[in-house]
Write a protein that holds these residues in place. Structure first.
Motif, PDB file in Angstrom:
ATOM      1  N   ASP A 120      23.364  19.083   7.366  1.00 42.38           N
ATOM      2  CA  ASP A 120      22.686  18.363   8.449  1.00 42.38           C
ATOM      3  C   ASP A 120      22.438  16.894   8.111  1.00 42.38           C
ATOM      4  O   ASP A 120      22.676  16.009   8.946  1.00 42.38           O
ATOM      5  CB  ASP A 120      21.333  19.025   8.755  1.00 42.38           C
ATOM      6  N   PRO A 172      21.099  29.010  10.135  1.00 44.45           N
ATOM      7  CA  PRO A 172      19.634  28.963  10.121  1.00 44.45           C
ATOM      8  C   PRO A 172      19.038  29.582  11.391  1.00 44.45           C
ATOM      9  O   PRO A 172      19.302  29.108  12.496  1.00 44.45           O
ATOM     10  CB  PRO A 172      19.329  27.461  10.041  1.00 44.45           C
ATOM     11  N   LEU A 198      15.629  29.942  12.852  1.00 40.31           N
ATOM     12  CA  LEU A 198      14.341  29.327  12.516  1.00 40.31           C
ATOM     13  C   LEU A 198      13.138  30.188  12.827  1.00 40.31           C
ATOM     14  O   LEU A 198      12.047  29.934  12.308  1.00 40.31           O
ATOM     15  CB  LEU A 198      14.229  27.967  13.213  1.00 40.31           C
ATOM     16  N   ASP A 199      13.315  31.231  13.659  1.00 47.15           N
ATOM     17  CA  ASP A 199      12.197  32.145  13.897  1.00 47.15           C
ATOM     18  C   ASP A 199      12.358  33.444  13.112  1.00 47.15           C
ATOM     19  O   ASP A 199      11.697  34.444  13.408  1.00 47.15           O
ATOM     20  CB  ASP A 199      12.040  32.436  15.389  1.00 47.15           C
ATOM     21  N   LEU A 255      11.336  33.438   7.054  1.00 47.80           N
ATOM     22  CA  LEU A 255      10.804  32.083   6.967  1.00 47.80           C
ATOM     23  C   LEU A 255       9.289  32.069   7.119  1.00 47.80           C
ATOM     24  O   LEU A 255       8.602  31.259   6.479  1.00 47.80           O
ATOM     25  CB  LEU A 255      11.466  31.187   8.015  1.00 47.80           C
ATOM     26  N   LYS A 315       6.706  30.664   4.319  1.00 51.35           N
ATOM     27  CA  LYS A 315       5.620  29.726   4.627  1.00 51.35           C
ATOM     28  C   LYS A 315       4.292  30.259   4.106  1.00 51.35           C
ATOM     29  O   LYS A 315       3.518  29.529   3.464  1.00 51.35           O
ATOM     30  CB  LYS A 315       5.532  29.482   6.136  1.00 51.35           C
ATOM     31  N   PRO A 328       9.503  20.322   5.786  1.00 50.03           N
ATOM     32  CA  PRO A 328       9.799  20.972   7.066  1.00 50.03           C
ATOM     33  C   PRO A 328      11.170  20.634   7.645  1.00 50.03           C
ATOM     34  O   PRO A 328      11.851  21.508   8.182  1.00 50.03           O
ATOM     35  CB  PRO A 328       8.674  20.471   7.975  1.00 50.03           C
ATOM     36  N   GLU A 329      11.601  19.384   7.527  1.00 52.99           N
ATOM     37  CA  GLU A 329      12.919  19.012   8.069  1.00 52.99           C
ATOM     38  C   GLU A 329      14.043  19.721   7.319  1.00 52.99           C
ATOM     39  O   GLU A 329      14.955  20.281   7.923  1.00 52.99           O
ATOM     40  CB  GLU A 329      13.114  17.498   7.996  1.00 52.99           C
ATOM     41  N   GLU A 330      13.980  19.696   6.008  1.00 54.62           N
ATOM     42  CA  GLU A 330      15.005  20.354   5.195  1.00 54.62           C
ATOM     43  C   GLU A 330      15.060  21.848   5.467  1.00 54.62           C
ATOM     44  O   GLU A 330      16.136  22.451   5.513  1.00 54.62           O
ATOM     45  CB  GLU A 330      14.724  20.108   3.716  1.00 54.62           C
ATOM     46  N   GLU A 373      14.750  23.433   8.069  1.00 57.00           N
ATOM     47  CA  GLU A 373      15.439  23.783   9.315  1.00 57.00           C
ATOM     48  C   GLU A 373      16.956  23.677   9.175  1.00 57.00           C
ATOM     49  O   GLU A 373      17.693  24.045  10.084  1.00 57.00           O
ATOM     50  CB  GLU A 373      14.965  22.864  10.450  1.00 57.00           C
ATOM     51  N   ASN A 420      18.681  27.136   4.320  1.00 57.30           N
ATOM     52  CA  ASN A 420      18.737  28.534   4.752  1.00 57.30           C
ATOM     53  C   ASN A 420      19.860  29.300   4.062  1.00 57.30           C
ATOM     54  O   ASN A 420      19.744  30.499   3.814  1.00 57.30           O
ATOM     55  CB  ASN A 420      18.870  28.597   6.269  1.00 57.30           C
ATOM     56  N   LYS A 478      21.842  18.676  15.701  1.00 60.28           N
ATOM     57  CA  LYS A 478      21.811  19.855  14.834  1.00 60.28           C
ATOM     58  C   LYS A 478      23.138  20.599  14.947  1.00 60.28           C
ATOM     59  O   LYS A 478      23.949  20.343  15.839  1.00 60.28           O
ATOM     60  CB  LYS A 478      20.660  20.784  15.231  1.00 60.28           C
TER      61      LYS A 478
END
Length: 432
Positions: free
Chosen positions: A257, A278, A280-281, A285, A289, A302-304, A306, A311, A389
């Protein structure tokens, strides 16, 4: 309720194994590269791998009740330093994770002597798929020859490749040269011209000569086997020279990305084959967190988190963890040996049901390994940069086994002969 069930299951495993109460640790070192010219792509992968193992330690007490020691040995992607790390860690290690095709090729001849499995997810020497010859090496869930096959299949779906020209822009390194045997065969079989265009380590950030050649050759497609700074350099150059991005496709290590964010919307249409995605939900993950990020133990952001590479790092550590778990259940011992892990890695069965249990549905295609098949050949998806993305733009693609398997057998036999005496499994069924 899910949390209770997970703890209850871990307790049962520990009780069955009996050794969990006195177990010390599972030493699974990672030959990382957070420094050097490939650090930008190495860091998110290492962070994902690390966070998954930290999550297992915090949430489950490790694997089978045994904490994982996921110590990193920094190589800077240097083959020489990688071999030093291998020698430094092999005394206690149950696995070697080389993180470079060059390091993998240097360590590979040692495997039958040291008897420590190499785990090289999606990289390394493609004939390692042949478990009869490479008893201690695993490139699950897909090989570079799988990647080349899937890319060519995807291009063929756009129309016949007969008479077309494909520029093969690749790092001038064992990694970049790895798909050449299959691409050469596919070129002859399908009637397209392949033009290899190597990029030296010192040319990664300035590829003006390579892209001048591309402009002169006027290829129908550019296929890239890039890594680290080479990827960003190539993508930037492609935009500058107005190469049609929809005709530019990279291997899975050229789908980062951050490299595309440099050019943003101008990179829209660029594609990358991938055996991971990835989601994301995904529940995994949320667990990371809770147990790692909120505890202040993650090195990511947080950016990485995603991105594709972070992932993919999670998936890679999941593969190792599932191999360890399979070995523990097979032996009845929580503290497994390297030989035990070899059994676990060649008896992986990552089904849709298992992915759901792991909270990783959709993050990797299902795959299965055997004594003879050390890759699993999971298949992959074509991802496309939409300007912000990567998104899926294909159904699951599967490599052409009829073309790849004979080549794997041929090159594996050549390797064994060149490195004679080379131990080959006499008990492993080629059909298994």
């Amino acid at each position: 309720m899910k949390h209770f069930t997970r703890l209850a299951a871990a307790a049962v495993v520990g009780a069955v194994m009996g050794t969990a109460a006195v177990a010390q640790e599972l030493y699974a070192p990672n030959l990382s590269y957070r420094t050097g010219p490939f650090a930008a792509t190495g860091i998110p992968l290492m962070n994902g791998q690390r966070d998954y193992m930290l999550m297992l330690n915090a949430r489950d007490g490790g694997i089978g009740g045994v904490p994982v020691n996921f110590e990193e040995c920094e190589t800077g992607y240097s083959t020489e330093k990688g071999v030093e790390c291998y020698e430094k860690t092999k005394g206690r290690a149950i696995v070697t994770q080389p993180w470079s095709t060059g390091i993998t090729l240097q360590v590979l001849p040692k495997t039958n002597v040291d008897e420590i499995p190499i785990l090289a997810p999606g990289y390394g020497f493609s004939p390692m798929a042949d478990g009869k010859v490479f008893q201690w090496a695993f490139n699950t869930p897909a090989s570079y020859w799988d990647a080349a096959s899937m890319i060519v299949q995807y291009l063929e779906a756009e129309g016949s490749l007969e008479g077309k020209k494909i520029a093969f822009l690749h790092l001038d390194h064992p990694y970049g040269k790895e798909p050449l045997p299959l691409l050469e065969k596919l070129s002859a079989d399908k009637g397209f011209e392949m033009v290899p265009i190597p990029v030296g380590l010192k040319e990664m950030q300035n590829q003006s000569a390579q892209w001048l050649q591309i402009r002169r050759e006027r290829p129908d497609y550019v296929v890239m086997w890039g890594w680290g700074a080479m990827n960003a350099g190539a993508i930037t150059e492609a935009v500058k020279t107005k190469f049609p991005m929809e005709n530019f496709i990279g291997v899975w290590w050229a789908g980062h990305d951050a490299d595309l964010k440099i050019v943003g919307a101008d990179g829209a249409g660029y594609k990358s084959i991938s055996w991971s995605y990835p989601v994301l939900d995904a529940p995994v993950l949320a667990d990371i967190k809770q147990h790692v990020v909120d505890a202040g133990d993650s090195m990511s952001n947080p950016e990485e988190m995603e991105g594709v590479f972070y992932n993919r790092g999670l998936v890679i550590s999941m593969i190792l963890a599932e191999g360890i778990k399979a070995a523990q259940e097979h032996t009845g011992n929580a503290e497994i040996t390297a030989a035990d892990l070899r059994w676990g890695l060649e008896n992986l069965n990552i089904t849709e049901e298992r992915l759901a249990e792991l909270g990783m549905t959709g993050m990797v295609p299902p795959f299965q390994t055997t004594c003879a098949n050390h890759t699993g050949h999971s298949g992959g998806w074509m991802l496309e940069w939409d300007g912000e993305k990567f998104v899926k733009v294909s159904d699951l693609l599967m490599a052409d086994a009829e073309v790849i398997q004979p080549l794997e057998a041929e090159k594996a036999a050549e390797y064994a002969e060149a490195n004679a005496p080379w131990a080959v499994s006499e008990t492993c069924d080629a059909e298994s």
